[in-house]
Design a protein around this motif. Sequence first.
Motif, short mmCIF file in Angstrom:
data_model
loop_
_atom_site.label_atom_id
_atom_site.label_comp_id
_atom_site.label_asym_id
_atom_site.label_seq_id
_atom_site.Cartn_x
_atom_site.Cartn_y
_atom_site.Cartn_z
N TYR A 10 0.83 -1.21 0.00
CA TYR A 10 0.00 0.00 0.00
C TYR A 10 0.86 1.25 0.00
O TYR A 10 0.58 2.21 -0.73
CB TYR A 10 -0.92 -0.01 1.23
CG TYR A 10 -1.68 1.28 1.41
CD1 TYR A 10 -2.82 1.55 0.65
CD2 TYR A 10 -1.26 2.23 2.34
CE1 TYR A 10 -3.51 2.74 0.81
CE2 TYR A 10 -1.95 3.42 2.50
CZ TYR A 10 -3.08 3.66 1.74
OH TYR A 10 -3.76 4.84 1.89
N GLU A 11 1.92 1.25 0.83
CA GLU A 11 2.80 2.42 0.86
C GLU A 11 3.48 2.63 -0.48
O GLU A 11 3.62 3.77 -0.95
CB GLU A 11 3.85 2.23 1.96
CG GLU A 11 3.29 2.34 3.38
CD GLU A 11 4.36 2.20 4.42
OE1 GLU A 11 5.48 1.76 4.05
OE2 GLU A 11 4.10 2.53 5.59
N VAL A 12 3.90 1.52 -1.13
CA VAL A 12 4.55 1.64 -2.44
C VAL A 12 3.57 2.22 -3.46
O VAL A 12 3.89 3.13 -4.23
CB VAL A 12 5.09 0.28 -2.89
CG1 VAL A 12 5.56 0.35 -4.34
CG2 VAL A 12 6.23 -0.17 -2.00
N LYS A 13 2.33 1.68 -3.47
CA LYS A 13 1.33 2.17 -4.41
C LYS A 13 0.97 3.62 -4.12
O LYS A 13 0.82 4.43 -5.04
CB LYS A 13 0.07 1.30 -4.34
CG LYS A 13 0.26 -0.11 -4.89
CD LYS A 13 -1.03 -0.90 -4.81
CE LYS A 13 -0.85 -2.30 -5.38
NZ LYS A 13 -2.10 -3.10 -5.29
N ALA A 14 0.84 3.94 -2.83
CA ALA A 14 0.51 5.32 -2.47
C ALA A 14 1.63 6.27 -2.89
O ALA A 14 1.36 7.36 -3.40
CB ALA A 14 0.26 5.42 -0.96
N ALA A 15 2.88 5.85 -2.66
CA ALA A 15 4.00 6.69 -3.08
C ALA A 15 4.03 6.87 -4.59
O ALA A 15 4.26 7.97 -5.10
CB ALA A 15 5.32 6.07 -2.58
N ALA A 16 3.77 5.77 -5.33
CA ALA A 16 3.75 5.85 -6.79
C ALA A 16 2.61 6.77 -7.26
O ALA A 16 2.79 7.59 -8.17
CB ALA A 16 3.59 4.46 -7.40
N ALA A 17 1.43 6.62 -6.63
CA ALA A 17 0.30 7.48 -7.00
C ALA A 17 0.59 8.95 -6.70
O ALA A 17 0.28 9.84 -7.49
CB ALA A 17 -0.97 7.03 -6.27
N ALA A 18 1.20 9.19 -5.51
CA ALA A 18 1.54 10.57 -5.17
C ALA A 18 2.58 11.14 -6.13
O ALA A 18 2.48 12.29 -6.55
CB ALA A 18 2.06 10.62 -3.73
N LYS A 19 3.56 10.31 -6.48
CA LYS A 19 4.59 10.76 -7.42
C LYS A 19 3.98 11.06 -8.79
O LYS A 19 4.31 12.06 -9.42
CB LYS A 19 5.68 9.69 -7.54
CG LYS A 19 6.86 10.12 -8.38
CD LYS A 19 7.95 9.07 -8.36
CE LYS A 19 9.16 9.51 -9.18
NZ LYS A 19 10.23 8.47 -9.17
N LYS A 20 3.07 10.17 -9.24
CA LYS A 20 2.41 10.39 -10.52
C LYS A 20 1.56 11.64 -10.48
O LYS A 20 1.53 12.43 -11.44
CB LYS A 20 1.55 9.17 -10.88
CG LYS A 20 0.90 9.27 -12.25
CD LYS A 20 0.11 8.01 -12.55
CE LYS A 20 -0.51 8.09 -13.95
NZ LYS A 20 -1.40 9.24 -14.10
N ALA A 21 0.80 11.81 -9.36
CA ALA A 21 -0.03 13.00 -9.24
C ALA A 21 0.83 14.27 -9.25
O ALA A 21 0.47 15.27 -9.88
CB ALA A 21 -0.87 12.93 -7.96
#
Length: 341
Positions: A156-167
């Motif tokens: 979840y942290e990895v996905k959240a970090a990736a989503a935040a980076k993409k955003a």
Amino acid sequence: MASNPPAPEAPYAPSQRSADSFGYGDYRTDEGPWEEWNPTADSVRPVRGKHRVAKQRGGGFARSSTVLGVGVIAAVSAGGMASANTGKAPVSISIPDLPNVGSLISDDEPAPQTASALTAFGSETAADTYDSGAADAGEALRSRIMAQVESQHTQYEVKAAAAAKKAEADAVAKAEKEARAKAAAAKKKAAEEAAEKAEAARLAELAKQYTLPTSSYTITSTFGQAGSLWSSGYHTGLDFAAPTGTLIKAVHSGTVTEAGWAGSYGYRTILTLDDGTELWFCHQSSINVSVGQKVATGDVIGRVGATGNVTGAHLHLEVHPDGNPTGIDPAAWLRGKGLNP
């Protein structure tokens, strides 16, 4: 286990010889005479039940160990079955002090607490074994659950970090795109404004070189206007209605290429500019120039009149680029020179 007491031994008779002298069930006559012994009720204890078996001193421990092992196994099995059947954790039972092995097998009746102690010992052993196994299984399950939770949390942290980076990247890209669009719009607007200013300056400079053909006028007919008044079916010029005798000026510097009568156009003067454009001034009441004469902007070339095919005094102006028979809209051409008719 209890047993009956042994029968009393026969009274000793001096005349008898040792029983060890018997051989193979036969009497020996050389051993001497034998007296018959008849036991009485007083000399013999009544027999109750089976005869007691003498205690084995040498092998008693082995037998006692066997019995103890069987009892322990039975007790443990009973405790384990009880725990398995109930499905609940067994209750711990305190173990009393067990008697020694020798006392487990005696001539007297066994003490009731011995069996209870064995049962309690088996139950506690099964309970301890069950508790230990259950604790180990529970700890293993807990470890697996915690590992799964940790793995899911990490994912979840990895996905959240990736989503935040993409955003963040999308926001930066959007901001850059908007900035580029604004810069382009501002640049375009600035270019348009600069072009407008340049055109205004050019027209202002042209306006110094060009002038309107007359003054104190009213536009009565425009280029392309349809009607039966014109032989072509539409109006081919721009009409400036003004009183007869109003001065007609040269719109721009050029050379007079025609000056005279032109049929339905009345008295007409043609002024050819340096770029080859011909300007026709028609319906004049008088002409003030001659063919081949060079004029400058604003010079008087004639006067307003009503000659030719007209309904009133006016100046009919036509514009023919490069001397083409078909003219263009004089109003648009004048505006292109910085003039507003």
